[in-house]
Design a protein around this motif. Structure first.
Motif, PDB file in Angstrom:
ATOM      1  N   GLY A  78      25.328  29.658   9.335  1.00 37.74           N
ATOM      2  CA  GLY A  78      25.949  30.759   8.781  1.00 37.74           C
ATOM      3  C   GLY A  78      27.259  30.694   7.981  1.00 37.74           C
ATOM      4  O   GLY A  78      27.840  29.563   8.518  1.00 37.74           O
ATOM      5  N   GLU A  79      27.744  31.408   7.185  1.00 35.83           N
ATOM      6  CA  GLU A  79      28.865  31.512   6.514  1.00 35.83           C
ATOM      7  C   GLU A  79      29.985  32.529   6.997  1.00 35.83           C
ATOM      8  O   GLU A  79      29.595  33.499   6.379  1.00 35.83           O
ATOM      9  N   SER A  80      31.195  31.918   7.464  1.00 37.36           N
ATOM     10  CA  SER A  80      32.115  32.956   7.736  1.00 37.36           C
ATOM     11  C   SER A  80      31.617  34.055   8.615  1.00 37.36           C
ATOM     12  O   SER A  80      32.051  35.251   8.569  1.00 37.36           O
ATOM     13  N   ALA A  81      30.534  33.924   9.371  1.00 38.09           N
ATOM     14  CA  ALA A  81      30.078  34.778  10.188  1.00 38.09           C
ATOM     15  C   ALA A  81      30.885  34.782  11.744  1.00 38.09           C
ATOM     16  O   ALA A  81      31.086  33.586  12.314  1.00 38.09           O
ATOM     17  N   TYR A 113      36.869  25.737   8.290  1.00 39.87           N
ATOM     18  CA  TYR A 113      36.515  25.662   6.839  1.00 39.87           C
ATOM     19  C   TYR A 113      35.314  25.048   6.862  1.00 39.87           C
ATOM     20  O   TYR A 113      34.766  24.231   7.592  1.00 39.87           O
ATOM     21  N   THR A 114      34.428  25.388   5.691  1.00 38.78           N
ATOM     22  CA  THR A 114      33.019  25.053   5.511  1.00 38.78           C
ATOM     23  C   THR A 114      32.818  23.543   5.607  1.00 38.78           C
ATOM     24  O   THR A 114      31.798  22.984   6.402  1.00 38.78           O
ATOM     25  N   THR A 115      33.406  22.798   5.150  1.00 38.38           N
ATOM     26  CA  THR A 115      33.283  21.132   5.043  1.00 38.38           C
ATOM     27  C   THR A 115      33.059  20.555   6.502  1.00 38.38           C
ATOM     28  O   THR A 115      32.076  20.167   6.896  1.00 38.38           O
ATOM     29  N   SER A 149      27.459  29.625  13.067  1.00 33.47           N
ATOM     30  CA  SER A 149      28.221  29.653  11.870  1.00 33.47           C
ATOM     31  C   SER A 149      29.085  28.583  11.739  1.00 33.47           C
ATOM     32  O   SER A 149      29.375  28.071  12.655  1.00 33.47           O
ATOM     33  N   ASP A 150      29.553  28.464  10.449  1.00 37.04           N
ATOM     34  CA  ASP A 150      30.517  27.039  10.452  1.00 37.04           C
ATOM     35  C   ASP A 150      31.945  27.448  10.805  1.00 37.04           C
ATOM     36  O   ASP A 150      32.386  26.462  11.087  1.00 37.04           O
ATOM     37  N   HIS A 151      32.154  28.646  10.759  1.00 35.19           N
ATOM     38  CA  HIS A 151      33.635  29.073  11.313  1.00 35.19           C
ATOM     39  C   HIS A 151      33.574  30.562  11.288  1.00 35.19           C
ATOM     40  O   HIS A 151      32.639  31.140  10.844  1.00 35.19           O
ATOM     41  N   GLY A 152      34.605  31.194  11.673  1.00 34.56           N
ATOM     42  CA  GLY A 152      34.853  32.460  11.628  1.00 34.56           C
ATOM     43  C   GLY A 152      35.434  33.126  10.339  1.00 34.56           C
ATOM     44  O   GLY A 152      35.582  32.440   9.343  1.00 34.56           O
ATOM     45  N   MET A 154      40.341  35.760   5.146  1.00 37.53           N
ATOM     46  CA  MET A 154      39.525  34.676   5.031  1.00 37.53           C
ATOM     47  C   MET A 154      39.629  33.682   6.333  1.00 37.53           C
ATOM     48  O   MET A 154      39.596  34.211   7.195  1.00 37.53           O
ATOM     49  N   HIS A 155      39.690  32.518   5.763  1.00 35.91           N
ATOM     50  CA  HIS A 155      39.619  31.387   6.782  1.00 35.91           C
ATOM     51  C   HIS A 155      40.419  30.192   6.399  1.00 35.91           C
ATOM     52  O   HIS A 155      40.972  30.222   5.470  1.00 35.91           O
ATOM     53  N   GLY A 156      40.356  29.141   7.149  1.00 33.19           N
ATOM     54  CA  GLY A 156      41.097  27.846   6.865  1.00 33.19           C
ATOM     55  C   GLY A 156      42.342  27.374   7.159  1.00 33.19           C
ATOM     56  O   GLY A 156      42.857  26.468   6.962  1.00 33.19           O
TER      57      GLY A 156
HETATM   58 ZN   LIG Z   1      32.459  28.354   5.399  1.00 28.08          ZN
END
Ligand SMILES: [Zn+2]
Length: 537
Positions: A237-240, A275-277, A439-442, A452-454
């Protein structure tokens, strides 16, 4: 007459001393207010002590920026002007994002900038950004480019730089007691200091990505222990974020379909990063590491599993398999499917699995369903269940409810995609099958003005790292381990909160891969094949 007067005065060269002073003061006032407000708000000195610290940092910043401007202009002349102009524009952009999204410009932010495709980045561009950059970036840049300057002699350069260094040293000595505080807050301070935040962090990201290009560390060979037909579909998942899933107690019915799915396991979990990576790497690697180990799809492929990677996202570790399909490529394979939405990744999976020449199949779907800032663009119109919606984060800032509506629609769309996938797998009765969603992150949706996130993990709010982790398997595929109900898990129990490294080992189990890289402690299932006792921990 007045006009002539002004143009004449503008054409009159100013000394490099004055020029450097103007640039230095402007850099402080235009681009470093967030830095000073952070300092003011984050130390427990007395009012006087705080003022002294602010003043000291202000003086040091003025002296250093003055010296750098002086040096760059004196040594590089026109090239120096161009550099200063470019910095002014980037400074303004950075400060705009710091103000608007409450972010810090650290290595993660820079990495995200380089890893974000234009189509996603364009979601950030708006009129207010352009206006801000023109006023606070382009105008100062024109001054740097066009203002005539009398460069003076080398002797004056030496005196100016010498005085600057002396001032910095004196102020630093007077604040020697503050080094501990500065050390504790270095990430945040560095992330708000312009232009150093992005200059230093860009260098860090590049040296880091050089390391990452290094060969992945191969895991010891494994082998498949049986011939049973088994397929695992891992959906990243992405940002879920967990908070907006009905399955985790959210007040809205965002998971009506999944909630009705029999045998769905719902785990508490946190991501290793925001974050995604880093989040994607943690899902695919065997253990937490700054090094790059052979990731799950590569390892499974090398062990003889039929592996397919389908993505509408980016930022994953290097994947070395035969079938890597982007959403663009899938759109060519299925021209009747809308390319824009993540349903394209799920298209034709039944046929793909059924026609596999192998008994073990791993499909990884790297989705982007809840990726901001334009949540409302991520699902088809018929999934706009919560209305009205904000078009993007910027619009949603003024009305958080509309932003949450758009975000919740992405979760409902995810619910639909995952539930339909489970239906497909359940239908394929000649295969043992499993669906894993993590998910990769929240994501932040305006809580404490964050979006957003990060953010670095130690600063990040829970919503940026509390993630959904859902598992479904076909009947009699594997037995789940019990989850501990207390803080301390008993022998054979899973901890109450899992993390992303459980994926690697659980998937090895599902695919009947026996390997020294397998760690039963990070497996949500019991191991049924006989070799588990020989495992090397
Ligand atoms: Zn992400």
């Amino acid at each position: 007459m007045i006009k002539n007067d002004v143009t004449q005065r503008l054409r009159k060269p100013i000394s490099l001393f004055v020029f450097a002073a103007v640039v230095s003061i402007a850099t402080l006032l235009l681009y470093n207010i967030p830095f000073f407000s952070y300092v003011a708000g984050n130390n427990n000195e007395s009012t006087l002590g705080r003022l002294f610290l602010l003043l000291s940092l202000g003086v040091v910043m003025l002296a250093l920026n003055f010296m750098m401007t002086y040096l760059v202009m004196f040594l590089l002349k026109m090239v120096g002007r161009i550099l200063l102009a470019i910095l002014a524009v980037i400074n303004a952009t950075a400060v705009y994002f710091i103000y608007t999204y409450n972010v810090m410009i650290d290595a993660t932010t820079i990495e995200n900038v380089f890893n974000t495709r234009y189509s996603e980045a364009s979601g950030f561009f708006s009129w207010s950004l352009w206006l801000f950059v023109i006023a606070f970036g382009v105008l100062p840049a024109l001054f740097c480019l066009l203002q005539p300057v009398d460069y003076g002699k080398a002797k004056r350069l030496a005196i100016s730089c010498g005085c600057s260094i002396a001032i910095v040293l004196v102020v630093a000595l007077a604040n020697i007691g503050k080094t501990l505080w500065i050390g504790q807050h270095d990430t945040e301070l560095g992330g708000l200091l312009q232009p150093w935040s992005y200059l230093a962090n860009t260098v860090r990201v590049f040296s880091f990505s050089q390391d990452k290009q290094a060969e992945e560390i191969k895991l010891p060979d494994g082998y498949i222990t049986d011939k049973e037909k088994a397929v695992v579909v891992l959906v990243i998942g992405e940002s879920a974020r967990k908070a907006n899933f009905q399955l985790y107690g959210y007040g809205r019915d965002t998971n009506t379909l999944l909630a009705a799915q029999e045998g769905l396991k719902v785990y508490e979990a946190t991501s290793c990063a925001t974050y995604t990576t880093a989040g994607t790497k943690a899902i695919l690697e065997p253990k937490n590491s700054d090094d790059l180990y052979e990731v799950l799809p590569n390892y499974a492929f090398r062990t003889g599993v039929d592996v397919s990677w389908r993505t509408s996202n980016w930022g994953e570790p290097p994947i070395h398999i035969d079938e890597y399909l982007t959403d663009d490529e899938l759109a060519k394979m299925y021209p009747d499917e809308e390319r824009k939405y993540d349903a394209i990744l799920f298209r034709g999976l039944r046929e793909r699995i059924a026609s596999s020449p192998k008994n073990k199949v791993l499909i990884v779907l790297h989705t982007s369903t809840s990726h901001g800032p334009n949540y409302a663009d991520k699902y088809p119109k018929e999934f706009e269940f919560y209305k009205p919606v904000a078009k993007n984060v910027e619009e949603g800032e003024k009305n958080i409810g509309l932003l949450v509506n758009a975000y919740d629609n992405t979760i409902r769309y995810t619910d639909y995609l995952l539930s339909r996938l489970i239906d497909t797998l359940r239908d394929m009765t000649d295969w043992k099958s499993a669906m894993i969603f993590i998910s990769d992150h929240g994501e932040s949706l305006g809580e404490n003005k964050m979006f957003m996130h990060g953010l670095p993990m130690r600063l990040a709010p829970k919503v940026q790292y509390e993630i959904p982790f859902l598992v479904w398997t076909s009947k009699d595929f594997r037995t789940y381990k019990p989850v501990a109900t207390s803080q301390e898990p008993a022998e054979g129990e899973l901890p109450a909160i899992l993390e992303q490294h459980y994926i690697f080992h659980s998937v090895l189990n599902l695919l009947s891969i026996q390997s020294p890289a397998y760690n039963p402690a990070y497996d949500i299932f019991m191991r049924t094949d006989s070799l588990s006792l020989n495992n090397i921990k």
